[in-house]
Each structure stands twice: as C-alpha cells, then as structure tokens.
Scaffold this active site. Sequence first.
Site, PDB file in Angstrom:
ATOM      1  N   CYS A 120       1.143  -1.188  -0.243  1.00 15.41           N
ATOM      2  CA  CYS A 120      -0.212   0.095   0.153  1.00 15.41           C
ATOM      3  C   CYS A 120       0.845   1.469  -0.423  1.00 15.41           C
ATOM      4  CB  CYS A 120      -0.785   0.221   1.078  1.00 15.41           C
ATOM      5  SG  CYS A 120      -1.441  -1.740   1.460  1.00 15.41           S
ATOM      6  N   HIS A 256      -3.239   6.506   2.627  1.00 13.31           N
ATOM      7  CA  HIS A 256      -3.367   5.877   2.454  1.00 13.31           C
ATOM      8  C   HIS A 256      -5.443   5.454   2.749  1.00 13.31           C
ATOM      9  CE1 HIS A 256      -4.055   1.363   1.548  1.00 13.31           C
ATOM     10  NE2 HIS A 256      -3.891   0.932   2.945  1.00 13.31           N
ATOM     11  N   ASN A 286     -10.251  -0.001   0.152  1.00  9.23           N
ATOM     12  CA  ASN A 286      -9.245  -0.106   0.023  1.00  9.23           C
ATOM     13  C   ASN A 286      -8.452  -0.517  -1.301  1.00  9.23           C
ATOM     14  OD1 ASN A 286      -6.151  -0.500   0.046  1.00  9.23           O
ATOM     15  ND2 ASN A 286      -6.416  -1.373   1.898  1.00  9.23           N
TER      16      ASN A 286
HETATM   17  O1  UT7 Z   1      -4.040  -1.161   4.072  1.00  6.81           O
HETATM   18  C1  UT7 Z   1      -3.078  -2.221   4.354  1.00  6.81           C
HETATM   19  C2  UT7 Z   1      -3.227  -1.918   6.111  1.00  6.81           C
HETATM   20  N1  UT7 Z   1      -4.191  -2.499   6.878  1.00  6.81           N
HETATM   21  C3  UT7 Z   1      -4.462  -1.054   7.343  1.00  6.81           C
HETATM   22  O2  UT7 Z   1      -4.896  -0.407   7.854  1.00  6.81           O
HETATM   23  C4  UT7 Z   1      -6.088  -2.322   8.716  1.00  6.81           C
HETATM   24  C5  UT7 Z   1      -6.080  -1.972   9.572  1.00  6.81           C
HETATM   25  N2  UT7 Z   1      -6.830  -2.334  10.390  1.00  6.81           N
HETATM   26  C6  UT7 Z   1      -8.182  -1.963  10.382  1.00  6.81           C
HETATM   27  O3  UT7 Z   1      -8.613  -1.100   9.917  1.00  6.81           O
HETATM   28  C7  UT7 Z   1      -9.486  -2.734  11.630  1.00  6.81           C
HETATM   29  O4  UT7 Z   1      -8.528  -3.545  11.817  1.00  6.81           O
HETATM   30  C8  UT7 Z   1     -10.297  -3.541  10.495  1.00  6.81           C
HETATM   31  C9  UT7 Z   1     -11.245  -2.516   9.804  1.00  6.81           C
HETATM   32  C10 UT7 Z   1      -9.918  -3.848   9.403  1.00  6.81           C
HETATM   33  C11 UT7 Z   1     -10.656  -4.604  12.026  1.00  6.81           C
HETATM   34  O5  UT7 Z   1     -12.237  -3.981  13.114  1.00  6.81           O
HETATM   35  P1  UT7 Z   1     -12.114  -4.083  14.152  1.00  6.81           P
HETATM   36  O6  UT7 Z   1     -12.201  -3.070  14.721  1.00  6.81           O
HETATM   37  O7  UT7 Z   1      -9.846  -4.266  14.326  1.00  6.81           O
HETATM   38  O8  UT7 Z   1     -12.159  -5.943  14.160  1.00  6.81           O
HETATM   39  P2  UT7 Z   1     -11.638  -6.562  14.902  1.00  6.81           P
HETATM   40  O9  UT7 Z   1     -10.716  -7.055  13.631  1.00  6.81           O
HETATM   41  O10 UT7 Z   1     -11.160  -6.495  15.980  1.00  6.81           O
HETATM   42  O11 UT7 Z   1     -12.499  -7.350  14.913  1.00  6.81           O
HETATM   43  C12 UT7 Z   1     -13.973  -7.310  15.776  1.00  6.81           C
HETATM   44  C13 UT7 Z   1     -15.154  -7.858  15.510  1.00  6.81           C
HETATM   45  C14 UT7 Z   1     -14.827  -9.576  15.690  1.00  6.81           C
HETATM   46  O12 UT7 Z   1     -15.970 -10.330  16.263  1.00  6.81           O
HETATM   47  P3  UT7 Z   1     -16.313 -10.464  17.628  1.00  6.81           P
HETATM   48  O13 UT7 Z   1     -14.654 -11.593  18.035  1.00  6.81           O
HETATM   49  O14 UT7 Z   1     -15.526  -8.920  18.757  1.00  6.81           O
HETATM   50  O15 UT7 Z   1     -17.085 -11.403  18.656  1.00  6.81           O
HETATM   51  C15 UT7 Z   1     -14.921 -10.306  14.058  1.00  6.81           C
HETATM   52  O16 UT7 Z   1     -15.949 -11.550  14.305  1.00  6.81           O
HETATM   53  O17 UT7 Z   1     -15.724  -8.066  14.514  1.00  6.81           O
HETATM   54  C16 UT7 Z   1     -16.060  -9.402  13.905  1.00  6.81           C
HETATM   55  N3  UT7 Z   1     -15.841  -9.147  12.194  1.00  6.81           N
HETATM   56  C17 UT7 Z   1     -16.516  -8.869  11.722  1.00  6.81           C
HETATM   57  N4  UT7 Z   1     -18.361  -8.610  11.622  1.00  6.81           N
HETATM   58  C18 UT7 Z   1     -18.409  -8.071  10.572  1.00  6.81           C
HETATM   59  C19 UT7 Z   1     -14.632  -8.958  11.837  1.00  6.81           C
HETATM   60  N5  UT7 Z   1     -15.290  -8.913  10.770  1.00  6.81           N
HETATM   61  C20 UT7 Z   1     -16.304  -8.507  10.162  1.00  6.81           C
HETATM   62  C21 UT7 Z   1     -17.153  -8.400   8.847  1.00  6.81           C
HETATM   63  N6  UT7 Z   1     -18.484  -8.585   9.146  1.00  6.81           N
HETATM   64  N7  UT7 Z   1     -16.587  -7.884   7.734  1.00  6.81           N
END
Ligand code: UT7
Length: 355
Positions: A120, A256, A286
Amino acid sequence: MNDRSKSLDEVTISGVGYAIPERIVTNHELETILDTTDQWIVERTGIRERRFVHPGMALSDLAIPAARQAIEHAGIDPRQIGLVICATSTPDMAMPATAILIAHAIGADRAAAFDLEAACTGFAYGMVVAQQFLMSGTYSHALVVGGDVLSKFINWKDRSTAVLFGDGAGAAVLSRVTGDRGFLAVRLGADGAGSELISIPIGSRYPPSAEKELHTIHMRGREVYKWAIDMVPRIISEVLALAKIAPADLDHVILHQANLRIIDAVSKRLGIAQERMVINIDRMANTSAGTIPVALAEIVKQGRVKVGDRICMAGFGAGLTWAAVLLRWTCAKPFPQQQCQNKSLVSTALAETSY
Ligand code: UT7
C-alpha cells in the site's frame, strides 16, 4: 544519459490520472454472500462500496488508461518519458513487469521500466525513487503508476478482510523543472519484524500449486490498526519538520485509504482540520497502491487543488512499510475531461464477478 547542463534542478508533478472499474459492489451486495452487515462495515471502516474489475481483466487494463490521462494532463510526448515505475502487489504476471507493458502501450519506447513492490506504500515509494532519478539528471520525465486489483486475491471465507478491498489505479508524471519546486520533503521506511501482519503468501515459498488460501490476503487487522495510528502521525511530523511547515499549513492530506477511523485519528492527533483530509474510501475501499494516486487525481479533477497548495501524502502497509511525501502543487494545466474508465473492457463485466 546525464544532461545536468540544462540546469533543471527541481522535481514536480506535472500531470495526474486515474482509472477505476465501472462495476460497483455495495456493502449490501456483500451482505448476501458473507456473514456481515452494511452497518458493521460502515462503522468499522467507512467503506460503503468498492469497484471490481471483470474477471478477465488485469492491472494494466486500469494502469494504462490512468497513465495515458496523466501524460495528457502533463502535456508531454510519451517518448520524453525516461522511466516508468509501476507500484503494485498484483501485477499482470509474475514476469515480465507490468511497467514494461504500460511503457509499450503508451509509446514510452525509450523508457526504462520496472515494478516496485511496497504494497500500500508503493506509490509513495515509487514517487521518491523517480524523484531521485530526476534530481540526479538521469531523466527529464518519469511516469509513476500505483494500482492493484485485490478483488482477485480476496478470501471469500474471511469476512474480516473480504469487505475491505477494491480495484483501482492512479498515475503521476514527474518532471525536472527550473526553480518551481514540487517535492519539499520525503521519508521512507520499512520493518520486516511485521512481515506476517499483512501478506499474500503465494510466491517461491508457496508456489501456485500450494493451498488456495495462500493465494489470498491475510491480515491481522487490529495489530495493523494500532501500528498505523502511531506510525502515520510520526512520519507526517517528520516531513513537516524537514520542510519547516506546521500541520495547519497543509491544504490537503492524502493518507492511504485503509480505514476512515485511521484517517480521523491522524487528523485529531496532528490537529489537522477534517476538511483537509482527502477521503474516498467510502466509494473506493482499499485499493492498496492505488489509493493515494487515485485520491490525488480525483481532487485535481474536482478543481480542489490550486497552484501553491501544500499536499502531504502518507502510505503505510504490508512489509511493514511506510512513506510520507510533502509536495507543493505547481501544475496549472486543466485536468483532461476524458472518461477515466476503460469502458470497452469494463462494460461487459456487469454481474460477472464471481465470489
Ligand atoms: O492497507 C494495509 C493497511 N491496513 C490497515 O491499515 C488495516 C487496519 N485495520 C483495520 O482497519 C481494522 O482492524 C479492521 C477494519 C480490519 C477490523 O476492524 P476492528 O475494529 O479491528 O475489528 P476486529 O478485527 O477486532 O473484529 C471485531 C469483531 C470480531 O467479532 P468478535 O470477536 O468481537 O465477536 C470480528 O469477528 O468484528 C467481527 N468482524 C466482522 N463482523 C461483521 C470482523 N469482520 C467483520 C465483518 N462483518 N466483515
């Protein structure tokens, strides 16, 4: 060839362009194939829709029209381009480099051409590499393309990454000029200690015959998120300090586009007004190496960028890699009004995307 005798001693962006697929995939469409909701995606990422290429298309189908538009905007003959860099993690083929296909298609017959892989962060890396070649006097004009077609590398069984990515490519012509300084400060970095946080494992360790999931994106999102909101304000502060510019003096900040919450956190931490943060993640998602050049070309097209504006771009991503580029906009030329989409290739793609 070194022609320093012309006393051209500054480097600037002289033209930009972009191309995005016509096919729009909304969050609601993803709700029908994944255990996800529009509400979760919007609240956690800011993404409302993304664009996917036709299954038969490749990166160069976006990169070539983006490059042509940047060249038209710059008002140069493609044969004047000495160097073509394509920043991508999703080239058309493992070899030859997509940059060579782009150079041939646009008629940059004499150009050196290579791909650059910094995920990225690739477009920002590519601009700095091109800037160095121009400053050394090796070339007078360089084309830097950044783009990815990550729709082809999505793991549709992993909702935590499947909703995040889209396809797109942007391009910039960099030119050596007299006295009209475009590049004010740059910073690049990488840290392989984080190499497992974001990956598409396929390669010589996991060849194409390996398990299908190794062909797709893997990301430990929460860890990347924490790293990004710490690292991005630091690299922006570093380039601002190098150029002796205050955050409040920035006219446009193009991060980004990985997560709207990262953009908001950076704006708060640096005290930069929200309206100066460029945002298109809601429409594009993204697009990896494509996010920064597409966003730049969009704001130029929209007439939001004036000569003299200060633009800070910051990339971050797999590697881990990071980069910040601080620019002064010097291009007064009108943006070409042609359609950016590669219509002949894209219009047949509707409803053909396979998940
Ligand atoms: O481009 C390269 C650089 N990339 C980045 O900078 C990405 C950085 N990271 C992020 O943007 C975020 O961490 C994400 C958008 C990828 C994820 O958001 P988050 O708030 O960190 O969510 P998480 O992974 O901690 O998941 C929280 C909850 C989980 O459920 P439980 O365990 O709390 O019950 C996941 O299973 O959200 C759940 N979850 C979803 N729920 C509905 C994860 N993906 C989804 C989804 N729909 N698509």
